[in-house]
Structures are given as structure tokens and as C-alpha cells.
Scaffold this motif. Sequence first.
Motif, PDB file in Angstrom:
ATOM      1  N   ALA A  20      23.022  21.633  30.541  1.00 22.40           N
ATOM      2  CA  ALA A  20      22.149  22.696  30.033  1.00 22.40           C
ATOM      3  C   ALA A  20      22.817  23.435  28.876  1.00 22.40           C
ATOM      4  CB  ALA A  20      21.788  23.668  31.153  1.00 22.40           C
ATOM      5  N   GLU A  21      24.094  23.684  29.000  1.00 25.30           N
ATOM      6  CA  GLU A  21      24.816  24.374  27.918  1.00 25.30           C
ATOM      7  C   GLU A  21      24.837  23.513  26.660  1.00 25.30           C
ATOM      8  OE1 GLU A  21      26.621  27.114  25.672  1.00 25.30           O
ATOM      9  OE2 GLU A  21      25.719  27.402  27.642  1.00 25.30           O
ATOM     10  N   ARG A  22      25.047  22.216  26.797  1.00 23.92           N
ATOM     11  CA  ARG A  22      25.019  21.319  25.626  1.00 23.92           C
ATOM     12  C   ARG A  22      23.636  21.321  24.987  1.00 23.92           C
ATOM     13  NH1 ARG A  22      28.302  18.049  28.935  1.00 23.92           N
ATOM     14  NH2 ARG A  22      26.546  16.705  29.477  1.00 23.92           N
ATOM     15  N   GLN A  23      22.598  21.328  25.809  1.00 29.98           N
ATOM     16  CA  GLN A  23      21.242  21.370  25.266  1.00 29.98           C
ATOM     17  C   GLN A  23      20.977  22.675  24.525  1.00 29.98           C
ATOM     18  OE1 GLN A  23      18.991  18.981  25.041  1.00 29.98           O
ATOM     19  NE2 GLN A  23      20.356  17.556  26.073  1.00 29.98           N
ATOM     20  N   ARG A  24      21.448  23.787  25.072  1.00 28.73           N
ATOM     21  CA  ARG A  24      21.289  25.082  24.384  1.00 28.73           C
ATOM     22  C   ARG A  24      22.017  25.060  23.043  1.00 28.73           C
ATOM     23  NH1 ARG A  24      21.432  27.006  29.767  1.00 28.73           N
ATOM     24  NH2 ARG A  24      23.702  27.145  29.765  1.00 28.73           N
ATOM     25  N   GLU A  25      23.209  24.467  23.012  1.00 32.60           N
ATOM     26  CA  GLU A  25      23.963  24.372  21.759  1.00 32.60           C
ATOM     27  C   GLU A  25      23.221  23.516  20.737  1.00 32.60           C
ATOM     28  OE1 GLU A  25      27.743  22.859  23.032  1.00 32.60           O
ATOM     29  OE2 GLU A  25      28.369  24.782  23.876  1.00 32.60           O
ATOM     30  N   ARG A  26      22.659  22.420  21.189  1.00 31.54           N
ATOM     31  CA  ARG A  26      21.895  21.547  20.282  1.00 31.54           C
ATOM     32  C   ARG A  26      20.659  22.258  19.749  1.00 31.54           C
ATOM     33  NH1 ARG A  26      22.708  16.799  24.452  1.00 31.54           N
ATOM     34  NH2 ARG A  26      24.671  15.966  23.671  1.00 31.54           N
ATOM     35  N   LEU A  27      19.958  22.944  20.614  1.00 28.86           N
ATOM     36  CA  LEU A  27      18.771  23.682  20.174  1.00 28.86           C
ATOM     37  C   LEU A  27      19.144  24.766  19.168  1.00 28.86           C
ATOM     38  CD1 LEU A  27      16.780  23.977  23.503  1.00 28.86           C
ATOM     39  CD2 LEU A  27      16.174  22.618  21.495  1.00 28.86           C
ATOM     40  N   GLY A  31      17.866  25.105  15.371  1.00 28.23           N
ATOM     41  CA  GLY A  31      17.331  26.376  14.875  1.00 28.23           C
ATOM     42  C   GLY A  31      18.017  26.817  13.588  1.00 28.23           C
ATOM     43  N   ARG A  32      19.332  26.623  13.522  1.00 29.99           N
ATOM     44  CA  ARG A  32      20.067  26.983  12.300  1.00 29.99           C
ATOM     45  C   ARG A  32      19.645  26.101  11.127  1.00 29.99           C
ATOM     46  NH1 ARG A  32      24.017  27.664  16.192  1.00 29.99           N
ATOM     47  NH2 ARG A  32      24.953  25.619  15.830  1.00 29.99           N
ATOM     48  N   ARG A  60      10.083  20.264  -3.295  1.00 34.34           N
ATOM     49  CA  ARG A  60      11.209  20.604  -2.426  1.00 34.34           C
ATOM     50  C   ARG A  60      10.920  21.862  -1.630  1.00 34.34           C
ATOM     51  NH1 ARG A  60      16.365  21.629  -4.785  1.00 34.34           N
ATOM     52  NH2 ARG A  60      15.187  22.657  -6.387  1.00 34.34           N
ATOM     53  N   ARG A  61      10.375  22.872  -2.300  1.00 33.91           N
ATOM     54  CA  ARG A  61      10.056  24.121  -1.601  1.00 33.91           C
ATOM     55  C   ARG A  61       9.071  23.864  -0.460  1.00 33.91           C
ATOM     56  NH1 ARG A  61       6.050  28.009  -3.912  1.00 33.91           N
ATOM     57  NH2 ARG A  61       5.396  28.790  -1.942  1.00 33.91           N
ATOM     58  N   HIS A  62       8.041  23.102  -0.755  1.00 32.76           N
ATOM     59  CA  HIS A  62       7.046  22.776   0.268  1.00 32.76           C
ATOM     60  C   HIS A  62       7.699  22.017   1.427  1.00 32.76           C
ATOM     61  CE1 HIS A  62       3.306  21.578   2.154  1.00 32.76           C
ATOM     62  NE2 HIS A  62       3.732  20.335   2.133  1.00 32.76           N
ATOM     63  N   ALA A  63       8.557  21.051   1.111  1.00 29.74           N
ATOM     64  CA  ALA A  63       9.214  20.254   2.151  1.00 29.74           C
ATOM     65  C   ALA A  63      10.115  21.127   3.023  1.00 29.74           C
ATOM     66  CB  ALA A  63      10.018  19.125   1.517  1.00 29.74           C
ATOM     67  N   TYR A  64      10.874  22.018   2.408  1.00 25.24           N
ATOM     68  CA  TYR A  64      11.750  22.908   3.187  1.00 25.24           C
ATOM     69  C   TYR A  64      10.939  23.803   4.123  1.00 25.24           C
ATOM     70  CZ  TYR A  64      15.958  21.756   0.490  1.00 25.24           C
ATOM     71  OH  TYR A  64      17.038  21.120  -0.077  1.00 25.24           O
ATOM     72  N   PHE A  65       9.874  24.403   3.591  1.00 30.01           N
ATOM     73  CA  PHE A  65       9.039  25.255   4.438  1.00 30.01           C
ATOM     74  C   PHE A  65       8.396  24.455   5.570  1.00 30.01           C
ATOM     75  CE2 PHE A  65       8.537  28.739   1.114  1.00 30.01           C
ATOM     76  CZ  PHE A  65       9.183  29.682   1.879  1.00 30.01           C
ATOM     77  N   ARG A  66       7.964  23.245   5.260  1.00 27.76           N
ATOM     78  CA  ARG A  66       7.317  22.423   6.279  1.00 27.76           C
ATOM     79  C   ARG A  66       8.289  22.082   7.401  1.00 27.76           C
ATOM     80  NH1 ARG A  66       5.255  16.413   5.780  1.00 27.76           N
ATOM     81  NH2 ARG A  66       4.286  16.244   7.805  1.00 27.76           N
ATOM     82  N   VAL A  67       9.494  21.659   7.029  1.00 25.61           N
ATOM     83  CA  VAL A  67      10.505  21.334   8.048  1.00 25.61           C
ATOM     84  C   VAL A  67      10.825  22.575   8.878  1.00 25.61           C
ATOM     85  CG1 VAL A  67      12.922  20.686   8.391  1.00 25.61           C
ATOM     86  CG2 VAL A  67      11.491  19.377   6.818  1.00 25.61           C
ATOM     87  N   ALA A  68      11.012  23.702   8.220  1.00 28.98           N
ATOM     88  CA  ALA A  68      11.328  24.945   8.937  1.00 28.98           C
ATOM     89  C   ALA A  68      10.216  25.316   9.904  1.00 28.98           C
ATOM     90  CB  ALA A  68      11.571  26.081   7.940  1.00 28.98           C
ATOM     91  N   ASP A  69       8.972  25.182   9.469  1.00 29.89           N
ATOM     92  CA  ASP A  69       7.842  25.511  10.346  1.00 29.89           C
ATOM     93  C   ASP A  69       7.747  24.554  11.526  1.00 29.89           C
ATOM     94  OD1 ASP A  69       7.178  27.624   8.711  1.00 29.89           O
ATOM     95  OD2 ASP A  69       5.534  26.574   7.696  1.00 29.89           O
ATOM     96  N   GLU A  70       7.972  23.271  11.278  1.00 23.67           N
ATOM     97  CA  GLU A  70       7.914  22.297  12.371  1.00 23.67           C
ATOM     98  C   GLU A  70       9.030  22.525  13.390  1.00 23.67           C
ATOM     99  OE1 GLU A  70       7.620  18.304  10.895  1.00 23.67           O
ATOM    100  OE2 GLU A  70       5.798  18.764   9.776  1.00 23.67           O
ATOM    101  N   ILE A  71      10.201  22.867  12.909  1.00 19.72           N
ATOM    102  CA  ILE A  71      11.318  23.160  13.816  1.00 19.72           C
ATOM    103  C   ILE A  71      11.000  24.404  14.652  1.00 19.72           C
ATOM    104  CG2 ILE A  71      13.714  23.974  13.920  1.00 19.72           C
ATOM    105  CD1 ILE A  71      14.291  22.034  11.596  1.00 19.72           C
ATOM    106  N   ALA A  72      10.509  25.440  13.986  1.00 13.06           N
ATOM    107  CA  ALA A  72      10.171  26.671  14.705  1.00 13.06           C
ATOM    108  C   ALA A  72       9.112  26.394  15.770  1.00 13.06           C
ATOM    109  CB  ALA A  72       9.673  27.731  13.716  1.00 13.06           C
ATOM    110  N   GLU A  73       8.121  25.580  15.440  1.00 16.18           N
ATOM    111  CA  GLU A  73       7.071  25.252  16.402  1.00 16.18           C
ATOM    112  C   GLU A  73       7.637  24.446  17.575  1.00 16.18           C
ATOM    113  OE1 GLU A  73       3.493  25.240  18.229  1.00 16.18           O
ATOM    114  OE2 GLU A  73       3.976  26.335  16.404  1.00 16.18           O
ATOM    115  N   ALA A  74       8.520  23.520  17.294  1.00 19.25           N
ATOM    116  CA  ALA A  74       9.111  22.688  18.358  1.00 19.25           C
ATOM    117  C   ALA A  74       9.992  23.499  19.290  1.00 19.25           C
ATOM    118  CB  ALA A  74       9.909  21.550  17.742  1.00 19.25           C
ATOM    119  N   LEU A  75      10.608  24.541  18.774  1.00 16.10           N
ATOM    120  CA  LEU A  75      11.505  25.361  19.594  1.00 16.10           C
ATOM    121  C   LEU A  75      10.765  26.393  20.426  1.00 16.10           C
ATOM    122  CD1 LEU A  75      14.514  25.881  17.169  1.00 16.10           C
ATOM    123  CD2 LEU A  75      14.360  24.337  19.120  1.00 16.10           C
ATOM    124  N   ARG A  76       9.480  26.566  20.198  1.00 10.68           N
ATOM    125  CA  ARG A  76       8.704  27.534  20.978  1.00 10.68           C
ATOM    126  C   ARG A  76       8.412  27.027  22.356  1.00 10.68           C
ATOM    127  NH1 ARG A  76       4.964  28.648  16.111  1.00 10.68           N
ATOM    128  NH2 ARG A  76       6.341  29.939  14.941  1.00 10.68           N
TER     129      ARG A  76
END
Length: 76
Positions: A20-27, A31-32, A60-76
Motif C-alpha cells: 500500500a505504501e508503494r502504491q501511495r508513492e507511485r500515485l 500526481g507530480r 504542446r500546451r494542449h497536450a500538457y493540459f490534456r495529460v494533466a487533466d487525465e491524470i487528475a481524473e484518474a487519481l480521483r
Amino acid sequence: MSAALTDWLMTRNAQLEMQAERQRERLAAVGRIGEECRERARLISEGAGDREIRGSDLGRRHAYFRVADEIAEALR
């Protein structure tokens, strides 16, 4: 409960806690990465100043925002 079962349960619990601790570190690492993508997109926007963002900067800007949004959604 037998001593052997108690020992096994304690060992298994310790293993699961380590997993569980390794999973928290990976998440947290993922997130970073999302935060870094959002920051890079922001820097592209700021670098443009008052001019319109075009071409590869826009892509590039669009791609960065898209990746950031997808990561944020996956972490919810």
C-alpha cells in the motif's frame, strides 16, 4: 487463534502495508507528473504574452493540459 496463524496474519499484514505504501508513492509520483504538465502548459501561455499561441506551442500546451487533466481524473 494459533500462534502460527497469528504470525502469518501479522506477516501478511506487514506485506500488505508495504504494498500500500508503494502504491501511495507511485500515485504521488503520477500526481507530480500531472502538476509538472500543468506548469509547463502555464509557462507556454505566459511566454506568449499578448500574442496568440499558434503552431507547435499551441499543440504542446494542449497536450500538457490534456495529460494533466487525465491524470487528475484518474487519481480521483
